[in-house]
Design a protein around this motif. Structure first.
Motif, mmCIF file in Angstrom:
data_model
loop_
_atom_site.group_PDB
_atom_site.id
_atom_site.type_symbol
_atom_site.label_atom_id
_atom_site.label_comp_id
_atom_site.label_asym_id
_atom_site.label_seq_id
_atom_site.Cartn_x
_atom_site.Cartn_y
_atom_site.Cartn_z
ATOM 1 N N GLN A 1 -5.707 2.587 5.281
ATOM 2 C CA GLN A 1 -6.616 1.559 4.757
ATOM 3 C C GLN A 1 -6.898 0.442 5.757
ATOM 4 O O GLN A 1 -7.415 -0.604 5.381
ATOM 5 C CB GLN A 1 -6.058 0.992 3.435
ATOM 6 N N CYS B 1 -0.711 12.035 1.386
ATOM 7 C CA CYS B 1 -2.085 12.218 0.964
ATOM 8 C C CYS B 1 -2.778 13.374 1.699
ATOM 9 O O CYS B 1 -3.272 14.289 1.074
ATOM 10 C CB CYS B 1 -2.757 10.880 1.243
ATOM 11 N N THR C 1 3.716 -7.600 -4.088
ATOM 12 C CA THR C 1 3.841 -6.146 -4.188
ATOM 13 C C THR C 1 5.324 -5.785 -4.321
ATOM 14 O O THR C 1 6.195 -6.547 -3.877
ATOM 15 C CB THR C 1 3.261 -5.427 -2.945
ATOM 16 N N TRP D 1 -6.947 1.394 -8.507
ATOM 17 C CA TRP D 1 -6.644 1.882 -7.160
ATOM 18 C C TRP D 1 -5.144 1.845 -6.950
ATOM 19 O O TRP D 1 -4.524 0.779 -6.942
ATOM 20 C CB TRP D 1 -7.362 1.011 -6.107
ATOM 21 N N THR E 1 -2.482 -3.380 -6.433
ATOM 22 C CA THR E 1 -2.351 -4.722 -5.851
ATOM 23 C C THR E 1 -3.725 -5.378 -5.736
ATOM 24 O O THR E 1 -3.849 -6.585 -5.836
ATOM 25 C CB THR E 1 -1.707 -4.696 -4.458
ATOM 26 N N THR F 1 5.891 5.734 -12.921
ATOM 27 C CA THR F 1 5.726 7.185 -12.723
ATOM 28 C C THR F 1 6.664 7.745 -11.655
ATOM 29 O O THR F 1 7.321 8.767 -11.852
ATOM 30 C CB THR F 1 4.253 7.491 -12.397
ATOM 31 N N THR G 1 9.568 11.239 -10.421
ATOM 32 C CA THR G 1 9.181 12.354 -9.546
ATOM 33 C C THR G 1 10.355 12.834 -8.694
ATOM 34 O O THR G 1 11.284 12.089 -8.405
ATOM 35 C CB THR G 1 7.989 11.965 -8.654
ATOM 36 N N TYR H 1 3.992 15.551 -5.245
ATOM 37 C CA TYR H 1 3.924 14.593 -6.345
ATOM 38 C C TYR H 1 3.488 15.203 -7.666
ATOM 39 O O TYR H 1 3.614 14.581 -8.706
ATOM 40 C CB TYR H 1 2.881 13.518 -6.025
HETATM 41 N N1 LIG Z 1 3.233 10.063 -8.514
HETATM 42 C C1 LIG Z 1 2.290 9.954 -7.587
HETATM 43 N N2 LIG Z 1 2.483 9.125 -6.533
HETATM 44 C C2 LIG Z 1 1.543 9.034 -5.568
HETATM 45 C C3 LIG Z 1 0.347 9.785 -5.640
HETATM 46 C C4 LIG Z 1 0.154 10.644 -6.773
HETATM 47 O O1 LIG Z 1 -0.876 11.317 -6.910
HETATM 48 N N3 LIG Z 1 1.154 10.694 -7.708
HETATM 49 N N4 LIG Z 1 -0.582 9.689 -4.632
HETATM 50 C C5 LIG Z 1 -0.107 9.326 -3.297
HETATM 51 C C6 LIG Z 1 -1.250 9.003 -2.430
HETATM 52 S S1 LIG Z 1 -2.423 10.234 -2.213
HETATM 53 C C7 LIG Z 1 -1.391 7.833 -1.778
HETATM 54 S S2 LIG Z 1 -2.665 7.633 -0.659
HETATM 55 C C8 LIG Z 1 -0.378 6.770 -1.960
HETATM 56 C C9 LIG Z 1 -0.923 5.350 -1.919
HETATM 57 O O2 LIG Z 1 0.174 4.474 -1.977
HETATM 58 P P1 LIG Z 1 0.170 3.035 -1.302
HETATM 59 O O3 LIG Z 1 -0.347 3.082 0.062
HETATM 60 O O4 LIG Z 1 1.556 2.513 -1.446
HETATM 61 O O5 LIG Z 1 -0.803 2.279 -2.326
HETATM 62 P P2 LIG Z 1 -1.748 1.016 -2.181
HETATM 63 O O6 LIG Z 1 -1.702 0.317 -3.494
HETATM 64 O O7 LIG Z 1 -3.066 1.442 -1.704
HETATM 65 O O8 LIG Z 1 -1.010 0.138 -1.112
HETATM 66 C C10 LIG Z 1 -1.695 -0.457 -0.038
HETATM 67 C C11 LIG Z 1 -1.042 -1.791 0.272
HETATM 68 O O9 LIG Z 1 -1.713 -2.368 1.392
HETATM 69 C C12 LIG Z 1 -2.150 -3.691 1.078
HETATM 70 N N5 LIG Z 1 -3.365 -3.924 1.848
HETATM 71 C C13 LIG Z 1 -4.652 -3.673 1.498
HETATM 72 N N6 LIG Z 1 -5.478 -3.965 2.509
HETATM 73 C C14 LIG Z 1 -4.717 -4.399 3.536
HETATM 74 C C15 LIG Z 1 -5.016 -4.828 4.869
HETATM 75 O O10 LIG Z 1 -6.155 -4.872 5.318
HETATM 76 N N7 LIG Z 1 -3.945 -5.190 5.642
HETATM 77 C C16 LIG Z 1 -2.657 -5.142 5.192
HETATM 78 N N8 LIG Z 1 -1.684 -5.487 6.031
HETATM 79 N N9 LIG Z 1 -2.366 -4.759 3.919
HETATM 80 C C17 LIG Z 1 -3.385 -4.385 3.126
HETATM 81 C C18 LIG Z 1 -2.291 -3.709 -0.418
HETATM 82 O O11 LIG Z 1 -2.158 -5.007 -0.927
HETATM 83 C C19 LIG Z 1 -1.148 -2.765 -0.864
HETATM 84 O O12 LIG Z 1 0.055 -3.441 -1.021
HETATM 85 O O13 LIG Z 1 0.295 6.960 -3.207
HETATM 86 C C20 LIG Z 1 0.938 8.205 -3.304
HETATM 87 N N10 LIG Z 1 1.764 8.210 -4.495
#
Ligand SMILES: Nc1nc2c(c(=O)[nH]1)N[C@H]1C(S)=C(S)[C@@H](COP(=O)(O)OP(=O)(O)OC[C@H]3O[C@@H](n4cnc5c(=O)[nH]c(N)nc54)[C@H](O)[C@@H]3O)O[C@H]1N2
Ligand SMILES: Nc1nc2c(c(=O)[nH]1)N[C@H]1C(S)=C(S)[C@@H](COP(=O)(O)OP(=O)(O)OC[C@H]3O[C@@H](n4cnc5c(=O)[nH]c(N)nc54)[C@H](O)[C@@H]3O)O[C@H]1N2
Ligand code: SF4
Ligand SMILES: [Mo]
Length: 736
Positions: A144, A173, A467, A631, A635, A704, A708, A721
């Motif tokens: 991201q 992912c 977070t 999303w 957060t 959730t 897992t 997952y």
């Molecule tokens: N059970 C279960 N768990 C899963 C999934 C599922 O299908 N089932 N899916 C998985 C998948 S595919 C994914 S991609 C992950 C996602 O999981 P995470 O990456 O943990 O989820 P996000 O909430 O997107 O976390 C992004 C963090 O970055 C911060 N952030 C946003 N923009 C910026 C920025 O520009 N700079 C900085 N420094 N921080 C920023 C946000 O505030 C947030 O805290 O979850 C996984 N977890």
């Protein structure tokens, strides 16, 4: 006239002010015009999903006051989902990190000034490295951040700070798709363009729910004028399955058998493209022999689908002229995800459905810049999509970046789960987490939290202080977010698009780019990054690193060209002219990126999932996206009243009414759901959308991943997952 960064800091620290003033603008606080400028608009790509929609920011005094979908952007053509419309709101949330936070002697996070934060980062991590070796500090990144920032993180951490291990949430992912493509096509190269959604006669979506997860891609399907058949393969009757023409509600984790059975029928009936196979592939004979053992009559029961549904799908693939296969997390997040993705690729190859309009074996990406992370984060591949063990590639990186060859590791380093294992063994003792929230999102969350709490020093760089992961940190670095900085994202169809600063970051939050600059100087490796003055300069370096690669972008020009052009899909080699609005797919010439130019068939005997579903845990827990307005760990989206109202009001588990009846569970009852890892309490939502024997919970709930089970695809190390064993029982009310 641009405000000088130092002015805003009121910092008495001469050194820091100097560092900050050196920034020529273009990131961080430096570029906010002080005087009000006439109202205007500018287009930037969305910062949520990988669709990569263009959003028009309406500016007043240089600051965005509103967003609307861009009408002339090729991806979305005037459409956006609720997250895009609401993308500005999370920027003004009250829990934005405004100052660095440092854990004090009484264990509380306390605001400190930047010089203290930088000093503490350097002293603690360097002390750990001195005592335990450079590999004792590792980092976790994200999909991201723009490519310039991802490249900065990966280069600074690995070549500057000597870390050996770093990975990103893209492991959670996309890792499976990466490995699947590399082994079959010779490079991580999704072949399609979004027009294929409109030009296909049969679209097969496997483990993919675009109505929720990629709403604007689904809009492109809706625009298809060819009266396409749309087949959805998903255990749940999802929003997408309901909108499709056919739904195969297979038993969870049986995709591989099912796809081999479809291939079996194609071989049996001779519905294959011999000319294409002969000219452009290797390994077909072995594959055909392999699928001989997967007759529909043999696998149908195990997969929970009718024999005729398998036969019919094969017939459709044969009779429809342009066939495309699309997959997302239902495939990637499986214990055998790589082989499943490769089975889909095999179906496309054996029927010649690749390189032509409306075809392809197409992995849909997740995060806004997951594609950029795959190529430029310097984690799973050497920056620029190279192999770490390729001596010539290391020499190239060394030359372009001015890094001594000896500083470039010869191996990619540990994967995400292996980094956690190294924490458990006490080998990794310092961790730097940027733009991801593993204390919520990692598989088997309790272990993850326990390990994060065990670290000698945990740095979390995030937009928010609240977070789940930031709460565990020793040091929180306040980051600017999307809309507050510049850079490039790469979307699912390989399109590079610009993000721009349209808001000033609050308080003393800085762009990640600026934070990396400050850390490089503080660490003592600033010389290495002397040229890294702005994101656009770094974009130039990344172009150079891509030279000669399948993802060559040497012909892209600068940000202005990218902007004027409305984004452009890789590859664009130097001198190549790409028409505006061109739809570019790969492999039109039938040449792949393998050494012999041929695509490979890769296959293997299916295996059962790691955790068996049986009493006392008789249900399979499926997890995934819950709604178009939520999303991930929420957060950002959780900060918008509008998006919260569009999302389910309570955290719930979806249960089939017949299963619920067996357990005396009525609609909206409280339910305790348990696995061998722990138990959580949710409301029951009864729906025939989940099959009997399975339940579904959204990943947006922090509960959730308490349940897992940490198992992984052995080739991609992506967490599985989508499957674990749980029990459910009715309770009178929440115990908390
Ligand atoms: N059970 C279960 N768990 C899963 C999934 C599922 O299908 N089932 N899916 C998985 C998948 S595919 C994914 S991609 C992950 C996602 O999981 P995470 O990456 O943990 O989820 P996000 O909430 O997107 O976390 C992004 C963090 O970055 C911060 N952030 C946003 N923009 C910026 C920025 O520009 N700079 C900085 N420094 N921080 C920023 C946000 O505030 C947030 O805290 O979850 C996984 N977890
Ligand atoms: N609104 C919203 N959109 C998002 C995101 C978000 O958090 N919210 N996240 C983005 C990200 S990072 C990602 S990775 C994508 C994910 O996009 P998707 O993969 O489309 O979303 P998921 O809901 O995780 O999983 C897709 C489907 O897999 C199914 N599934 C579970 N087990 C199996 C199985 O054994 N076989 C098959 N065939 N299917 C199975 C689930 O029932 C689910 O419907 O979404 C992106 N877009
Ligand atoms: S579909 Fe994705 S890229 Fe488009 S507006 Fe929604 S979240 Fe943003
Ligand atoms: Mo994802």
């Amino acid at each position: 006239m641009r405000a000088r960064v130092g002015d805003m800091w009121h910092s008495r620290d001469g050194k820091l002010t100097q560092l900050l003033e050196r920034a020529p603008g273009g990131f961080g606080l430096g570029q906010v015009p002080r005087q009000r400028v006439p109202d205007s608009t500018t287009t930037l790509v969305c910062g949520f999903c990988s669709t990569g929609c263009g959003l028009t920011a309406h500016l007043r005094g240089g600051s965005a006051v509103n967003l609307t979908p861009a009408v002339d952007y090729s991806v979305n053509r005037g459409m956006a989902c609720p997250k895009g419309w609401e993308a500005l709101t999370p920027l003004s949330a009250p829990d934005r990190a405004l100052m660095p936070l440092l854990r004090n002697a009484s264990g509380e996070l306390e605001e400190v000034r930047w010089p203290t934060a930088l000093d503490r980062f350097v002293r603690r991590f360097q002390a750990i490295q001195k005592e335990h070796g450079p590999q004792a500090v590792a980092f976790l990144g994200t999909g991201q951040l723009p490519i310039e920032e991802l490249a900065f993180l990966g280069t600074l951490a690995k070549f500057g700070m000597g870390m050996q291990h770093g990975d990103a949430n893209t492991r959670q992912c996309m890792a499976t798709a990466v490995v699947a493509y590399k082994e079959t096509f010779g490079f991580d190269a999704p072949p399609y363009t979004y027009a294929d959604l409109e030009e296909s006669d049969l679209l097969v979506f496997v483990g993919s729910n675009p109505c929720i997860a990629h709403p604007i891609l689904w809009e492109r399907v809706v625009r298809n004028q060819r009266k396409p058949e749309v087949v959805v393969i998903d255990p749940r009757r999802t929003e997408t399955a309901q909108a499709a023409t056919r739904h195969l509600a297979l038993r969870p984790q049986t995709d591989l058998e099912l796809l081999y059975a479809v291939a079996h029928v194609l071989v049996r009936e001779g519905w294959i493209d011999h000319a294409f196979i002969g000219a452009h592939t290797t390994g077909y004979d072995g594959f055909a022999a392999h699928v001989a053992g997967f007759a529909p009559t043999t696998v149908a029961d195990r997969c929970g689908v009718a024999v005729e549904d398998i036969e019919n799908l094969a017939r459709l693939i044969h009779t429809r002229r342009r066939v495309s296969f699309w997959w997302t997390m239902g495939v990637n997040q499986s214990h055998q995800g790589v082989r499943t993705a490769q089975a889909l690729i095999a179906l496309a190859l054996m029927t010649g459905n690749i390189g032509k309009p409306g075809t392809g074996a197409n992995s849909i990406t997740g995060q806004c810049n997951a594609m950029g992370s795959r190529l430029f984060s310097n984690t799973t591949s050497l920056i620029g999509g190279h192999a770490f063990d390729d001596q010539a590639a290391r020499a190239k990186v060394s030359r372009v970046l001015g890094v001594e060859d000896g500083r470039i590791q010869q191996r990619p380093g540990l994967a995400y789960d292996q980094i956690f294992e190294a924490v458990a063994r006490g080998e990794v003792r310092g961790l730097w987490i940027v733009g991801t929230n593993p204390a919520h999102s990692w598989i088997n969350q309790r272990d993850a939290r326990e390990l994060l709490a065990r670290l000698d020093f945990l740095v979390v760089q995030d937009m928010y202080t609240t977070t789940e992961t930031a709460r565990l940190a020793h040091l929180v670095l306040p980051a600017a977010g999307w809309g507050e900085k510049d850079g490039v994202f790469i979307n699912s169809e390989r399109r590079l698009g610009l993000i721009k600063q349209v808001r000033r970051a609050p308080g003393q939050a800085l762009s990640d780019f600026r934070i990396f600059q400050l850390l490089a100087d503080a660490w003592g490796c600033g010389d290495l990054f002397a040229r890294w003055r702005s994101p656009e300069v770094v974009f130039g370096l990344l172009k150079e690193l891509s030279r000669g690669q399948p993802c060559d972008i040497t012909g892209v020009g600068g940000y202005k060209e990218l902007d004027d052009h409305g984004g452009v899909q890789w590859p664009v080699r130097v001198g190549e002219v790409v028409e505006q609005g061109a739809e570019r797919r790969l492999f039109a010439d039938g040449r792949f990126f393998t050494p012999d130019g041929r695509a490979r068939f890769v296959y293997e005997t299916p295996r059962p999932p790691a955790e068996t579903v049986r009493t006392p845990y008789p249900f399979a827990l499926l997890t995934g996206r819950g709604s178009a307005s939520q999303w991930h760990t929420e957060t950002r989206t959780g900060k918008s009243e509008v998006l919260r109202r569009l999302a389910p009001a309570v955290e719930h588990v979806e249960i089939h009414p017949d299963d619920a009846a067996l357990y005396g569970i009525a609609p909206t009852d409280w339910v305790r759901m348990s696995s061998r890892r722990g138990s959580v309490e949710l409301r029951a939502f009864l729906t025939r959308g989940v099959p009997r024997g399975s339940v579904f919970a959204a990943m947006h709930s922090v509960q959730t991943n308490v349940l897992t089970f940490a198992s992984f695809d052995p080739y991609s190390r992506q967490p599985a997952y989508k499957h674990c064993a749980v029990a459910i029982e009715r309770i009178d009310g929440p115990s908390r």
